[in-house]
Design an enzyme around this catalytic site. Structure first.
Site, PDB file in Angstrom:
ATOM      1  N   HIS A 172       4.516  -3.096  -4.633  1.00  8.48           N
ATOM      2  CA  HIS A 172       3.220  -2.437  -4.840  1.00  8.48           C
ATOM      3  C   HIS A 172       2.386  -2.492  -3.562  1.00  8.48           C
ATOM      4  CE1 HIS A 172      -0.037  -1.014  -7.643  1.00  8.48           C
ATOM      5  NE2 HIS A 172      -0.681  -1.224  -6.502  1.00  8.48           N
ATOM      6  N   HIS A 229      -0.176   0.154  -0.647  1.00  4.54           N
ATOM      7  CA  HIS A 229      -0.855   1.441  -0.363  1.00  4.54           C
ATOM      8  C   HIS A 229      -0.782   1.688   1.138  1.00  4.54           C
ATOM      9  CE1 HIS A 229      -2.712   2.058  -4.379  1.00  4.54           C
ATOM     10  NE2 HIS A 229      -2.490   0.757  -4.444  1.00  4.54           N
ATOM     11  N   GLN A 241      -5.153   8.896  -7.476  1.00  5.90           N
ATOM     12  CA  GLN A 241      -6.182   7.854  -7.332  1.00  5.90           C
ATOM     13  C   GLN A 241      -7.475   8.165  -8.104  1.00  5.90           C
ATOM     14  OE1 GLN A 241      -6.716   4.720  -4.833  1.00  5.90           O
ATOM     15  NE2 GLN A 241      -7.862   4.691  -6.731  1.00  5.90           N
ATOM     16  N   HIS A 299      -0.826   2.122 -12.237  1.00  3.50           N
ATOM     17  CA  HIS A 299      -1.935   1.165 -12.151  1.00  3.50           C
ATOM     18  C   HIS A 299      -2.518   1.124 -13.557  1.00  3.50           C
ATOM     19  CE1 HIS A 299      -1.657   1.834  -7.845  1.00  3.50           C
ATOM     20  NE2 HIS A 299      -2.621   0.974  -7.607  1.00  3.50           N
ATOM     21  N   GLU A 347      -6.449  -2.080 -14.774  1.00  2.47           N
ATOM     22  CA  GLU A 347      -6.930  -2.901 -13.654  1.00  2.47           C
ATOM     23  C   GLU A 347      -8.435  -3.024 -13.786  1.00  2.47           C
ATOM     24  OE1 GLU A 347      -6.199  -1.450  -9.701  1.00  2.47           O
ATOM     25  OE2 GLU A 347      -6.736  -3.358  -8.776  1.00  2.47           O
ATOM     26  N   ASP A 387      -0.145  -5.068  -2.543  1.00  2.00           N
ATOM     27  CA  ASP A 387      -1.187  -4.073  -2.799  1.00  2.00           C
ATOM     28  C   ASP A 387      -1.851  -3.566  -1.523  1.00  2.00           C
ATOM     29  OD1 ASP A 387      -2.626  -2.351  -4.352  1.00  2.00           O
ATOM     30  OD2 ASP A 387      -3.851  -3.851  -5.356  1.00  2.00           O
TER      31      ASP A 387
HETATM   32 FE   FE2 Z   1      -2.671  -0.619  -6.097  1.00  2.00          FE
END
Ligand code: FE2
Length: 424
Positions: free
Chosen positions: A55, A57, A150, A208, A211, A307
């Site tokens: 995971h 970005h 996103q 995701h 969260e 992440d």
């Molecule tokens: Fe993430």
């Protein structure tokens, strides 16, 4: 004649073994006789399969401070900040930053990464950039790319359309963010839509999910049900799952068997979750990490993800999965010797299982990727987060580093003492 021979290393299970490599494959293990073009003496050192991060970005990485820092430290300010940054960043900027990150990763023995790629903007420069990075690093890092809406599959006007465009451009995995849709109902509908899309296209799905610190967020329940309905099993993953930290225990006693039944995997991200969650609390402040040991006790595969590194959500990071395991171990209180060893497996084997990496491992016939650490065993590796003395990717040495002991000069203590207890 072997191309490369790694001599005398200690494997994560404690076995001492040579590893002989020809081309990009491991061709012999155990006690290996025979000449090799190159030899790495790993006597007393830990030899592990490479680290894996399920995971990340990469479109946002190494952008810390552009155009400004996240003042509140919250997820929502991070998302808003990234919304500005992605309009400023050129394809070249993102490629350059991601390649630098991949250099760091290779030096740390991190050789497989699943990265979410924001598919929100109509220009899709993020997608263009990450496809270029995937191509450029293919010789040494396996990069899986997730089409990640996103700003919401439905909340963003062209969210669904752009996610489909990104999948058609060649992204590997279907992503989502149900807790960011406008309503709980929209979030649930997005999960039905995304799982159907993954099933129809024969792709993996990694969402995701929940969260937040909202104890009533229920998207993981819907995700598990949809994964079961479509038979996606381990091809599906729920990332973060932080609301589970705050959920009622009775409800969780129903939820965990549903997740286990679905066969989906889970990816908590301890560095980011411990800094971002609980920001609206006074005291006591919740930790916001999902229920790791409890999921494992139900037979659910749980990995540790990183992440973020130096981006709108997280200001630190080094591409070291041992940092991630170290933080996860603390926050999830995985301090029993078995649990500490498990934390090492989570950033290697379990993460590889989540990403379905083919030929992963140190057995004969596996792809010849490995890392030699200046540690005697996995728990010591987490304690020290030591030098990666050598990193081999697909049969080639891609990084070497010298041991980094302190040279002590202490009155009455003439010999320098290594920090290591095990091994040499
Ligand atoms: Fe993430």
């Amino acid at each position: 004649m072997f191309d490369l021979l790694v001599k005398g290393g200690t494997l994560p299970d404690g076995t001492v073994s040579d590893i002989a490599i020809r081309g990009d494959r491991i061709v012999a293990t155990g006690r290996v006789e025979g000449a090799a073009r190159e030899v790495i003496d790993a006597t007393g050192d830990l030899v592990s399969p490479p680290f894996v991060d399920p995971h990340f970005h990469m479109d946002a990485t190494l952008s810390y401070g552009i155009p400004r820092v996240n003042g509140s430290g919250t997820l929502l300010e991070g998302i808003a900040l990234w919304g500005e940054l992605r309009e400023l960043a050129s394809v070249e900027d993102m490629v350059a930053r991601a390649l630098t990150y991949c250099d760091w990763a290779a030096s740390m023995g991190l050789l497989a990464i699943r990265s979410h790629v924001d598919t929100t903007p109509d220009h899709l420069r993020t997608v263009e950039a990450m496809l270029e990075v995937r191509r450029r690093v293919a010789g040494y890092i396996d990069l899986q790319l997730v089409a990640f809406p996103q700003d919401g599959l439905y909340r963003s006007r062209t969210g669904r359309e752009n996610l489909i465009r990104a999948l058609d451009m060649g992204l590997d995995v279907v992503g989502g963010i149900p807790h960011f849709e406008r309503t709980m109902a929209d979030g649930a509908e997005s999960l039905r839509d995304l799982c159907r899309m993954a099933a129809d296209r024969g792709l993996r799905v990694d969402v995701h999910c929940d969260e937040s610190d909202d104890p009533m967020s229920r998207h993981v329940e819907t995700l598990a049900a949809e994964v079961t309905r479509h038979g996606l099993g381990a091809r599906a993953a729920g990332s973060h799952l932080t609301s589970m930290h705050s959920m009622d225990n009775y409800y969780v006693s129903k939820l965990l068997p549903l997740i286990a039944e679905s066969g989906m995997t889970a990816i908590p991200n301890p560095l980011i979750n411990i800094t971002i969650q609980g920001r609206h609390d006074s005291f006591p402040k919740r930790r916001g990490l999902t229920r790791v040991k409890e999921m494992q006790a139900h037979g659910i595969t749980v990995g540790w993800g990183q992440d973020c590194v130096m981006d709108p959500w997280y200001s630190l990071g080094t591409a070291d999965m041992l940092d991630v395991a170290f933080m996860g171990l603390h926050v999830a209180q995985m301090t029993h010797p078995e649990e500490m060893a498990r934390c090492f497996r989570m950033v290697t084997e379990d993460n590889a299982k989540i990403m379905a990496l083919e030929g992963y491992g140190l057995g004969k016939g596996c792809i010849a990727s490995l890392v030699v650490l200046d540690a005697g065993n996995p728990t010591e590796a987490i304690r020290l987060r030591p030098e990666r003395l050598a990193v081999v990717s697909k049969g080639k040495i891609v990084s070497r580093r010298a041991r980094n002991d302190a040279q002590l000069a202490l009155p009455g203590r003439p010999e320098a003492v290594r920090r290591r207890i095990e091994g040499r």
